[in-house]
Design a protein around this motif. Structure first.
Motif, PDB file in Angstrom:
ATOM      1  N   ARG A  76      57.906  74.160  41.784  1.00 33.26           N
ATOM      2  CA  ARG A  76      57.669  72.718  41.852  1.00 33.26           C
ATOM      3  C   ARG A  76      56.200  72.395  41.560  1.00 33.26           C
ATOM      4  O   ARG A  76      55.886  71.404  40.887  1.00 33.26           O
ATOM      5  CB  ARG A  76      58.066  72.183  43.226  1.00 33.26           C
ATOM      6  CG  ARG A  76      59.570  72.144  43.443  1.00 33.26           C
ATOM      7  CD  ARG A  76      59.921  71.631  44.833  1.00 33.26           C
ATOM      8  NE  ARG A  76      61.359  71.586  45.018  1.00 33.26           N
ATOM      9  CZ  ARG A  76      62.139  70.605  44.597  1.00 33.26           C
ATOM     10  NH1 ARG A  76      61.609  69.564  43.961  1.00 33.26           N
ATOM     11  NH2 ARG A  76      63.439  70.633  44.803  1.00 33.26           N
ATOM     12  N   GLN A  77      55.311  73.237  42.077  1.00 30.97           N
ATOM     13  CA  GLN A  77      53.885  73.039  41.798  1.00 30.97           C
ATOM     14  C   GLN A  77      53.619  73.178  40.300  1.00 30.97           C
ATOM     15  O   GLN A  77      52.829  72.418  39.721  1.00 30.97           O
ATOM     16  CB  GLN A  77      53.061  74.059  42.581  1.00 30.97           C
ATOM     17  CG  GLN A  77      53.045  73.822  44.081  1.00 30.97           C
ATOM     18  CD  GLN A  77      52.304  74.919  44.833  1.00 30.97           C
ATOM     19  OE1 GLN A  77      51.596  75.729  44.242  1.00 30.97           O
ATOM     20  NE2 GLN A  77      52.482  74.946  46.146  1.00 30.97           N
ATOM     21  N   ALA A  78      54.291  74.164  39.695  1.00 34.80           N
ATOM     22  CA  ALA A  78      54.125  74.357  38.251  1.00 34.80           C
ATOM     23  C   ALA A  78      54.614  73.127  37.496  1.00 34.80           C
ATOM     24  O   ALA A  78      53.969  72.674  36.530  1.00 34.80           O
ATOM     25  CB  ALA A  78      54.892  75.599  37.801  1.00 34.80           C
ATOM     26  N   MET A  79      55.756  72.572  37.940  1.00 30.36           N
ATOM     27  CA  MET A  79      56.292  71.390  37.264  1.00 30.36           C
ATOM     28  C   MET A  79      55.380  70.180  37.454  1.00 30.36           C
ATOM     29  O   MET A  79      55.210  69.368  36.535  1.00 30.36           O
ATOM     30  CB  MET A  79      57.699  71.078  37.785  1.00 30.36           C
ATOM     31  CG  MET A  79      58.741  72.088  37.344  1.00 30.36           C
ATOM     32  SD  MET A  79      60.430  71.615  37.772  1.00 30.36           S
ATOM     33  CE  MET A  79      60.680  70.205  36.693  1.00 30.36           C
ATOM     34  N   GLU A  80      54.792  70.058  38.637  1.00 26.60           N
ATOM     35  CA  GLU A  80      53.872  68.944  38.871  1.00 26.60           C
ATOM     36  C   GLU A  80      52.654  69.050  37.957  1.00 26.60           C
ATOM     37  O   GLU A  80      52.190  68.049  37.388  1.00 26.60           O
ATOM     38  CB  GLU A  80      53.437  68.936  40.340  1.00 26.60           C
ATOM     39  CG  GLU A  80      54.551  68.537  41.302  1.00 26.60           C
ATOM     40  CD  GLU A  80      54.139  68.694  42.760  1.00 26.60           C
ATOM     41  OE1 GLU A  80      52.969  69.081  43.002  1.00 26.60           O
ATOM     42  OE2 GLU A  80      54.972  68.437  43.646  1.00 26.60           O
ATOM     43  N   ALA A  81      52.145  70.281  37.821  1.00 26.39           N
ATOM     44  CA  ALA A  81      50.988  70.487  36.941  1.00 26.39           C
ATOM     45  C   ALA A  81      51.364  70.224  35.484  1.00 26.39           C
ATOM     46  O   ALA A  81      50.598  69.598  34.725  1.00 26.39           O
ATOM     47  CB  ALA A  81      50.461  71.914  37.105  1.00 26.39           C
ATOM     48  N   LEU A  82      52.553  70.686  35.098  1.00 23.90           N
ATOM     49  CA  LEU A  82      53.005  70.467  33.725  1.00 23.90           C
ATOM     50  C   LEU A  82      53.280  68.988  33.466  1.00 23.90           C
ATOM     51  O   LEU A  82      53.119  68.511  32.331  1.00 23.90           O
ATOM     52  CB  LEU A  82      54.272  71.290  33.453  1.00 23.90           C
ATOM     53  CG  LEU A  82      54.066  72.806  33.368  1.00 23.90           C
ATOM     54  CD1 LEU A  82      55.408  73.519  33.277  1.00 23.90           C
ATOM     55  CD2 LEU A  82      53.193  73.162  32.162  1.00 23.90           C
ATOM     56  N   ALA A  83      53.693  68.269  34.504  1.00 27.82           N
ATOM     57  CA  ALA A  83      53.928  66.831  34.349  1.00 27.82           C
ATOM     58  C   ALA A  83      52.619  66.119  34.006  1.00 27.82           C
ATOM     59  O   ALA A  83      52.597  65.174  33.197  1.00 27.82           O
ATOM     60  CB  ALA A  83      54.528  66.258  35.629  1.00 27.82           C
ATOM     61  N   VAL A  84      51.525  66.585  34.625  1.00 27.06           N
ATOM     62  CA  VAL A  84      50.212  66.005  34.313  1.00 27.06           C
ATOM     63  C   VAL A  84      49.854  66.311  32.861  1.00 27.06           C
ATOM     64  O   VAL A  84      49.395  65.432  32.110  1.00 27.06           O
ATOM     65  CB  VAL A  84      49.136  66.568  35.264  1.00 27.06           C
ATOM     66  CG1 VAL A  84      47.747  66.087  34.828  1.00 27.06           C
ATOM     67  CG2 VAL A  84      49.423  66.149  36.700  1.00 27.06           C
ATOM     68  N   ALA A  85      50.078  67.582  32.469  1.00 28.66           N
ATOM     69  CA  ALA A  85      49.769  67.970  31.088  1.00 28.66           C
ATOM     70  C   ALA A  85      50.626  67.181  30.102  1.00 28.66           C
ATOM     71  O   ALA A  85      50.143  66.748  29.037  1.00 28.66           O
ATOM     72  CB  ALA A  85      50.007  69.470  30.907  1.00 28.66           C
ATOM     73  N   MET A 140      58.815  72.933  29.068  1.00 26.32           N
ATOM     74  CA  MET A 140      57.507  73.593  29.133  1.00 26.32           C
ATOM     75  C   MET A 140      57.513  74.717  30.172  1.00 26.32           C
ATOM     76  O   MET A 140      56.946  75.791  29.948  1.00 26.32           O
ATOM     77  CB  MET A 140      56.420  72.562  29.473  1.00 26.32           C
ATOM     78  CG  MET A 140      56.201  71.525  28.387  1.00 26.32           C
ATOM     79  SD  MET A 140      55.167  70.136  28.941  1.00 26.32           S
ATOM     80  CE  MET A 140      53.572  70.942  29.118  1.00 26.32           C
ATOM     81  N   LEU A 141      58.182  74.466  31.308  1.00 29.50           N
ATOM     82  CA  LEU A 141      58.264  75.491  32.350  1.00 29.50           C
ATOM     83  C   LEU A 141      59.085  76.680  31.862  1.00 29.50           C
ATOM     84  O   LEU A 141      58.743  77.839  32.122  1.00 29.50           O
ATOM     85  CB  LEU A 141      58.893  74.902  33.617  1.00 29.50           C
ATOM     86  CG  LEU A 141      58.989  75.843  34.825  1.00 29.50           C
ATOM     87  CD1 LEU A 141      57.605  76.324  35.241  1.00 29.50           C
ATOM     88  CD2 LEU A 141      59.691  75.157  35.985  1.00 29.50           C
ATOM     89  N   GLU A 142      60.144  76.400  31.131  1.00 27.42           N
ATOM     90  CA  GLU A 142      60.979  77.464  30.573  1.00 27.42           C
ATOM     91  C   GLU A 142      60.177  78.313  29.596  1.00 27.42           C
ATOM     92  O   GLU A 142      60.330  79.542  29.540  1.00 27.42           O
ATOM     93  CB  GLU A 142      62.193  76.849  29.877  1.00 27.42           C
ATOM     94  CG  GLU A 142      63.026  77.820  29.056  1.00 27.42           C
ATOM     95  CD  GLU A 142      63.728  78.886  29.897  1.00 27.42           C
ATOM     96  OE1 GLU A 142      64.159  79.896  29.308  1.00 27.42           O
ATOM     97  OE2 GLU A 142      63.830  78.710  31.128  1.00 27.42           O
ATOM     98  N   GLU A 143      59.306  77.679  28.844  1.00 23.21           N
ATOM     99  CA  GLU A 143      58.477  78.415  27.886  1.00 23.21           C
ATOM    100  C   GLU A 143      57.475  79.319  28.602  1.00 23.21           C
ATOM    101  O   GLU A 143      57.105  80.374  28.082  1.00 23.21           O
ATOM    102  CB  GLU A 143      57.743  77.428  26.973  1.00 23.21           C
ATOM    103  CG  GLU A 143      58.680  76.693  26.014  1.00 23.21           C
ATOM    104  CD  GLU A 143      57.979  75.580  25.256  1.00 23.21           C
ATOM    105  OE1 GLU A 143      56.790  75.308  25.571  1.00 23.21           O
ATOM    106  OE2 GLU A 143      58.607  74.969  24.371  1.00 23.21           O
ATOM    107  N   LEU A 144      57.052  78.908  29.796  1.00 25.44           N
ATOM    108  CA  LEU A 144      56.114  79.738  30.561  1.00 25.44           C
ATOM    109  C   LEU A 144      56.794  81.004  31.086  1.00 25.44           C
ATOM    110  O   LEU A 144      56.170  82.068  31.155  1.00 25.44           O
ATOM    111  CB  LEU A 144      55.546  78.937  31.744  1.00 25.44           C
ATOM    112  CG  LEU A 144      54.574  77.813  31.408  1.00 25.44           C
ATOM    113  CD1 LEU A 144      54.140  77.110  32.687  1.00 25.44           C
ATOM    114  CD2 LEU A 144      53.351  78.358  30.670  1.00 25.44           C
ATOM    115  N   ASP A 145      58.057  80.884  31.474  1.00 25.88           N
ATOM    116  CA  ASP A 145      58.803  82.038  32.006  1.00 25.88           C
ATOM    117  C   ASP A 145      60.239  81.943  31.503  1.00 25.88           C
ATOM    118  O   ASP A 145      61.133  81.474  32.211  1.00 25.88           O
ATOM    119  CB  ASP A 145      58.764  82.039  33.535  1.00 25.88           C
ATOM    120  CG  ASP A 145      59.347  83.324  34.118  1.00 25.88           C
ATOM    121  OD1 ASP A 145      59.790  84.192  33.341  1.00 25.88           O
ATOM    122  OD2 ASP A 145      59.362  83.460  35.360  1.00 25.88           O
TER     123      ASP A 145
END
Length: 203
Positions: free
Chosen positions: A102-111, A153-158
């Motif tokens: 969820r933290q990763a998604m929040e950060a990616l949402a900002v990006a 984007m999260l899927e692309e990270l992992d």
């Protein structure tokens, strides 16, 4: 030549023998009459003895089995404690994984928002340079951003990440345990069988 006295003595002897036999038969007749009843009693006694032996053997086996069960049951509290501790560890770990995702998604949402703003500014500038109406441009760009874009984007990270990646879910009991823990730790996740392998989204 046999005289009359000899014949009489012969008959008397046979009569005595016959009467003696008759008395013996009379004496034995009541005992002989008991034979059928005695045979029934003997058969009944044998049957009762067989039943008692079968019952005694069954009770003996039951006592042994019950004692074995009792001895094994003594291990249950310790094993249950270990299992519960392991389940709690798994539950906590899944919660931590979910929190990190969820933290990763929040950060990616900002990006993603930054990308959206940049694209919007560039497209608006381009459209204005062509003297075109920029109304509706923000809405059109928004369709390419937001939750769907962030998940991509999260899927692309992992790639192909799942909560239960690498877990053995072939055994029904494993699936049951996984289902129980996942439903409590991350109820929004898919069922364990679906979490085992990630199905590619249609293009």
């Amino acid at each position: 030549m046999v005289n009359g006295n000899g014949i009489e003595e012969s008959f008397n002897d046979r009569l005595r023998q016959a009467e003696s036999a008759e008395r013996e038969v009379q004496r034995l007749e009541p005992l002989a009459a008991e034979a059928p009843q005695l045979r029934l009693q003997k058969a009944k006694a044998q049957k009762e003895e067989e039943r008692k032996r079968a019952k005694d053997e069954s009770i003996y086996k039951a006592k042994n089995a019950a004692q074995t069960a009792s001895d094994k049951q003594k291990r249950v509290p310790d094993l249950l404690g270990q299992a519960a501790h392991t389940v709690i560890e798994l539950y906590t770990l899944l919660k931590e994984i979910d929190s990190s995702r969820r933290q990763a998604m929040e950060a990616l949402a900002v990006a993603d928002r930054v990308d959206y703003d940049i694209e919007l500014e560039e497209d608006e500038e381009h459209e204005r340079s062509l003297d075109r109406d920029t109304r509706g441009l923000a809405y059109a760009l928004a369709a390419r951003h937001g939750d769907t874009k962030v998940k991509q984007m999260l899927e692309e990270l992992d790639p192909e990440f799942t909560m239960l990646r690498g877990c053995n879910l072939d055994e029904p009991l494993y699936r049951d345990v996984a289902d129980f823990v996942v439903r409590h730790a991350v109820p929004q996740e898919a069922p364990p069988q679906a979490l085992m392998t990630k199905t590619p989204e249609p293009v």
